[in-house]
Design a protein around this motif. Structure first.
Motif, PDB file in Angstrom:
ATOM      1  N   ARG A 135       2.163  -2.035   7.802  1.00 52.34           N
ATOM      2  CA  ARG A 135       1.172  -1.270   7.036  1.00 52.34           C
ATOM      3  C   ARG A 135      -0.043  -0.879   7.877  1.00 52.34           C
ATOM      4  NH1 ARG A 135       3.485  -3.633   2.698  1.00 52.34           N
ATOM      5  NH2 ARG A 135       3.482  -2.373   0.806  1.00 52.34           N
ATOM      6  N   GLU A 136      -0.643  -1.875   8.509  1.00 54.64           N
ATOM      7  CA  GLU A 136      -1.902  -1.616   9.227  1.00 54.64           C
ATOM      8  C   GLU A 136      -1.668  -0.652  10.395  1.00 54.64           C
ATOM      9  OE1 GLU A 136      -4.496  -4.753   9.231  1.00 54.64           O
ATOM     10  OE2 GLU A 136      -5.932  -3.801  10.565  1.00 54.64           O
ATOM     11  N   LEU A 168      -1.184   2.937   9.064  1.00 56.04           N
ATOM     12  CA  LEU A 168      -2.392   3.574   8.533  1.00 56.04           C
ATOM     13  C   LEU A 168      -3.485   3.766   9.574  1.00 56.04           C
ATOM     14  CD1 LEU A 168      -2.558   1.734   5.113  1.00 56.04           C
ATOM     15  CD2 LEU A 168      -1.947   4.106   5.510  1.00 56.04           C
ATOM     16  N   THR A 169      -3.501   2.934  10.586  1.00 50.43           N
ATOM     17  CA  THR A 169      -4.631   3.032  11.512  1.00 50.43           C
ATOM     18  C   THR A 169      -4.252   3.446  12.927  1.00 50.43           C
ATOM     19  OG1 THR A 169      -4.489   0.687  12.066  1.00 50.43           O
ATOM     20  CG2 THR A 169      -5.930   1.265  10.248  1.00 50.43           C
ATOM     21  N   GLU A 171       0.977   6.574   2.639  1.00 47.35           N
ATOM     22  CA  GLU A 171      -0.079   5.668   2.161  1.00 47.35           C
ATOM     23  C   GLU A 171       0.117   5.284   0.693  1.00 47.35           C
ATOM     24  OE1 GLU A 171      -4.061   6.575   3.299  1.00 47.35           O
ATOM     25  OE2 GLU A 171      -4.874   4.862   2.209  1.00 47.35           O
ATOM     26  N   PRO A 172       0.333   6.275  -0.218  1.00 50.05           N
ATOM     27  CA  PRO A 172       0.594   5.832  -1.599  1.00 50.05           C
ATOM     28  C   PRO A 172       1.835   4.951  -1.723  1.00 50.05           C
ATOM     29  CG  PRO A 172       0.664   8.251  -1.432  1.00 50.05           C
ATOM     30  CD  PRO A 172       0.224   7.738  -0.108  1.00 50.05           C
ATOM     31  N   LEU A 173       2.820   5.210  -0.883  1.00 51.19           N
ATOM     32  CA  LEU A 173       4.034   4.390  -0.911  1.00 51.19           C
ATOM     33  C   LEU A 173       3.718   2.958  -0.466  1.00 51.19           C
ATOM     34  CD1 LEU A 173       7.069   4.770  -1.428  1.00 51.19           C
ATOM     35  CD2 LEU A 173       7.354   5.269   0.985  1.00 51.19           C
ATOM     36  N   LEU A 174       2.872   2.855   0.555  1.00 54.81           N
ATOM     37  CA  LEU A 174       2.503   1.523   1.055  1.00 54.81           C
ATOM     38  C   LEU A 174       1.587   0.782   0.082  1.00 54.81           C
ATOM     39  CD1 LEU A 174       1.873   2.489   4.782  1.00 54.81           C
ATOM     40  CD2 LEU A 174       3.751   1.102   3.933  1.00 54.81           C
ATOM     41  N   ALA A 175       0.974   1.530  -0.839  1.00 59.08           N
ATOM     42  CA  ALA A 175       0.095   0.891  -1.822  1.00 59.08           C
ATOM     43  C   ALA A 175       0.870   0.290  -2.990  1.00 59.08           C
ATOM     44  CB  ALA A 175      -0.931   1.905  -2.335  1.00 59.08           C
ATOM     45  N   THR A 176       2.190   0.422  -2.977  1.00 59.80           N
ATOM     46  CA  THR A 176       3.011  -0.180  -4.033  1.00 59.80           C
ATOM     47  C   THR A 176       3.404  -1.606  -3.599  1.00 59.80           C
ATOM     48  OG1 THR A 176       5.116   0.557  -3.119  1.00 59.80           O
ATOM     49  CG2 THR A 176       3.988   2.106  -4.563  1.00 59.80           C
ATOM     50  N   PRO A 177       3.991  -2.376  -4.502  1.00 55.34           N
ATOM     51  CA  PRO A 177       4.316  -3.765  -4.108  1.00 55.34           C
ATOM     52  C   PRO A 177       5.459  -3.894  -3.094  1.00 55.34           C
ATOM     53  CG  PRO A 177       4.333  -3.502  -6.509  1.00 55.34           C
ATOM     54  CD  PRO A 177       4.242  -2.142  -5.930  1.00 55.34           C
ATOM     55  N   ILE A 178       6.084  -2.797  -2.712  1.00 58.29           N
ATOM     56  CA  ILE A 178       7.209  -2.898  -1.760  1.00 58.29           C
ATOM     57  C   ILE A 178       6.730  -3.516  -0.443  1.00 58.29           C
ATOM     58  CG2 ILE A 178       6.933  -0.564  -0.753  1.00 58.29           C
ATOM     59  CD1 ILE A 178      10.016  -0.386  -0.739  1.00 58.29           C
ATOM     60  N   SER A 179       7.572  -4.377   0.142  1.00 61.38           N
ATOM     61  CA  SER A 179       7.185  -4.951   1.433  1.00 61.38           C
ATOM     62  C   SER A 179       7.583  -3.973   2.536  1.00 61.38           C
ATOM     63  CB  SER A 179       7.883  -6.297   1.648  1.00 61.38           C
ATOM     64  OG  SER A 179       9.257  -6.084   1.881  1.00 61.38           O
ATOM     65  N   HIS A 208       1.242  13.022   4.172  1.00 55.49           N
ATOM     66  CA  HIS A 208       0.410  11.864   3.804  1.00 55.49           C
ATOM     67  C   HIS A 208       1.001  11.069   2.642  1.00 55.49           C
ATOM     68  CE1 HIS A 208      -2.802  13.389   6.382  1.00 55.49           C
ATOM     69  NE2 HIS A 208      -2.542  14.578   5.882  1.00 55.49           N
ATOM     70  N   SER A 209       2.323  11.051   2.541  1.00 60.07           N
ATOM     71  CA  SER A 209       2.931  10.349   1.402  1.00 60.07           C
ATOM     72  C   SER A 209       3.229   8.881   1.708  1.00 60.07           C
ATOM     73  CB  SER A 209       4.206  11.071   0.953  1.00 60.07           C
ATOM     74  OG  SER A 209       5.085  11.226   2.028  1.00 60.07           O
TER      75      SER A 209
END
Lengths: 314, 267
Positions: free
Chosen positions: B259-260, B263-264, B116-124, B113-114
């Motif tokens: 991203r979407e 995550l989904t 999601e936190p990575l995707l929550a950073t400003p990286i595109s 599950h690492s």
């Protein structure tokens, strides 16, 4: 600081088979507020957090975080918020220090090493900085994940179940740290199932099941749902006193429970002296008086029950 | 594009993935085998050169004669024919290594599950995809080039004649190693991203993604059967086809790596 207007997210599973995860969410959270977001499993809490942190886009509606609009200024939002996801999601083979350095670099934190060192010290992990995150206990992992969310000093923090699965001591440590963060003036959006935690930490609480059912301070929610109640503890009980107390203007209801009289009223400060006087005049031995405080769990369950959520799920 | 973010992702991937024994084994053992095997074959055929004195161009499959230059002896032409089969082994390196790295990296991030936190950073997501793709393909490309370099460097030491060395260090092999290899690495990484989005076990992702080896095996068997001879024209056509495959694969990879979606929809 955090604002949502008619924010909605609908997942299309198959064509024509839609699941509304979040419907018409209207919310306004002020700078420095600790906001508790409560709801049963599958209520859409994580989806809400993901929308507000620009991880997924809304189907309709608008939201702003730190003044940046979701869907339009996503990168700015992600730059300005800290997120603690439901699972810590650490790189287990890498050291605690390396885990944090990766995120410090991704957030382009100045003096990244110093900042990492600061948070490792703050959360009591400095002595284990070179150990792989996979060797950490659940509590330590959670602390490391919290440090990761804070490295870039965000003003808004989204914490999804921060104490879930932690032993009481570790949970207490994490809660104290959240309290400290709140005292620093950071806005905290806290998703939790732990109602005592929410009661203790949050200025306001939202009860949510796909839509926002209730939102207020814990005290106001208590009053709204149960009104205020005072318990008069007596050495012995005379059933006649129920009727007597009921005649006092402002008394809503009176119940006799064991050796106690429970009186519902809006203004205990004004009515308590009258009731005490009446009881003493009628020969009651009054032991002590206290306000009946319903737990947040009572409020939560009552609210969901009134909305038919609990009944639906049973 | 933020190069610091891409560098951070590459650094993270390498720090993590090279601690995985399976990945290290694949990265070291497989290229080593693919380098040593043709050398051993060339060494022994070189030793037998004396006995092969009677070998003439008539002994080399007729379809392959065009690959031999006019100054080659029959024995040299036979050596070139034999060693040419190994070219395809070298081409497998940039497919197998990125598949292994990408499978462990992406499925690993899913299971821990690492992501999601990575995707929550400003990286595109594009920077993240580029970082992950480079982290998986660069080691493969570099290892492939090093293996080939070592292979060519060892040839004179084994007494391989200049004509054979000139053929191996010639345009067909160079096109295969320098251009086709990286193109195949890009395609295989994107295929692995697609496969990894659907499975939760790195070995399953790896096994499915290595289906990408089938076209190479097809070339190998076609050459062994004398249907085709891998020469410059065949290699240029292969490269042209790979460019088209890459365009499709990169499109597939970037459309799934959002991203979407991650995550989904990723299971």
């Amino acid at each position: 600081m955090i604002e949502a207007k008619a924010l909605t997210k609908i997942f299309e599973i198959k064509k024509g088979d839609d699941i509304p995860a979040v419907v018409d969410l209207n919310l306004s959270i002020a700078q420095g507020e600790v906001f508790g977001f409560l709801g049963p499993n599958g209520a859409g809490k994580t989806t809400t957090v993901r929308m507000l942190t620009s991880l997924i886009g809304p189907t309709s509606g608008q939201a702003w975080v730190n003044g940046f609009e979701v869907g339009k200024e996503d990168q700015e939002i992600r730059r300005n918020v800290g997120v603690l996801t439901e699972h810590p999601g650490l790189y287990e083979r890498l050291s605690a220090f390396k885990n944090l350095m990766i995120y410090a670099n991704l957030h382009d934190v100045e003096s990244a090493e110093k900042q990492v060192e600061k948070y490792l010290h703050m959360l009591g992990l400095w002595s284990r900085r070179d150990d792989p995150a996979g060797s950490f206990s659940k509590g330590m992992r959670q602390k490391l994940a919290i440090a990761r969310a804070l490295l870039h000093e965000p003003q808004a923090l989204f914490l999804d179940e921060p104490t879930s699965g932690l032993d009481p001591e570790a949970a207490r440590l994490v809660r104290s740290f959240i309290e400290e963060l709140g005292d620093q003036g950071r806005t905290i959006f806290l998703c939790t199932h732990n109602l005592n935690e929410a009661d203790r930490l949050c200025n306001r609480i939202g009860i949510f099941k796909s839509r926002l059912i209730a939102v207020d301070t814990p005290a106001n929610l208590r009053q709204e749902i149960y009104g205020r109640k005072v318990v008069f503890h007596l050495r012995a009980l005379d059933p006649a006193w129920k009727k007597l107390i009921g005649t006092i203007e402002g008394v809503r209801d009176v119940q006799l429970v064991d050796q106690k009289i429970v009186v519902g009223m809006e203004d205990p400060e004004g009515l308590n002296p009258k009731i005490i006087r009446l009881l003493v005049e009628n020969g009651a031995d009054l032991l002590f008086v206290g306000e009946l405080r319903h737990s947040l769990e009572d409020i939560y369950l009552q609210t969901l029950e009134e909305e038919g959520v609990i009944k639906d799920e049973l | 594009m933020n190069f610091k973010s891409i560098r951070t992702i590459i650094d993270k991937e390498w720090a993590e993935v090279f601690k995985n024994r399976m990945v290290l084994f694949t990265m070291i053992f497989m290229p080593l085998i693919f380098t040593v095997l043709p050398l051993v074959m060339l060494y022994f055929t070189g030793q037998e050169m004396g006995d092969m004195g009677g070998v003439g161009t008539a002994d080399v499959p007729a379809e392959f004669l065009s690959a031999c230059s006019s100054d080659m002896t029959g024995a040299e032409c036979m050596q070139v024919y034999l060693v040419n089969q190994f070219l395809l082994l070298f081409m497998m390196v940039p497919v197998i290594i990125p598949v292994t790295i990408a499978a462990y990296s992406i499925v690993g991030e899913k299971t821990t599950h690492s992501l999601e936190p990575l995707l929550a950073t400003p990286i595109s997501t594009f920077e993240l995809l580029v970082g992950k793709s480079l982290a998986a393909s660069l080691p493969a490309i570099i290892v492939g080039w090093i293996s080939f370099g070592l292979f060519v460097a060892a040839l004179p030491l084994l007494g391989v004649t200049k004509s054979v060395i000139n053929y191996i260090a010639g345009p067909t092999w160079l096109l295969a190693i320098i251009i086709a290899g990286p193109l195949m690495a890009i395609a295989s990484v994107n295929l692995t991203i697609f496969v990894s989005s659907r499975v939760n076990d790195p070995r399953t992702a790896e096994q499915i993604s290595t289906l990408f080896l089938l076209p190479i095996l097809g070339l190998l068997f076609a050459q062994l059967a004398g249907v085709i001879v891998i020469n410059v024209m065949v290699m240029l056509s292969f490269i042209g086809g790979m460019i088209l495959v890459d365009i499709g694969m990169v499109y597939l990879g970037t459309s799934i790596f959002q991203r979407e979606n991650i995550l989904t929809r990723w299971k």
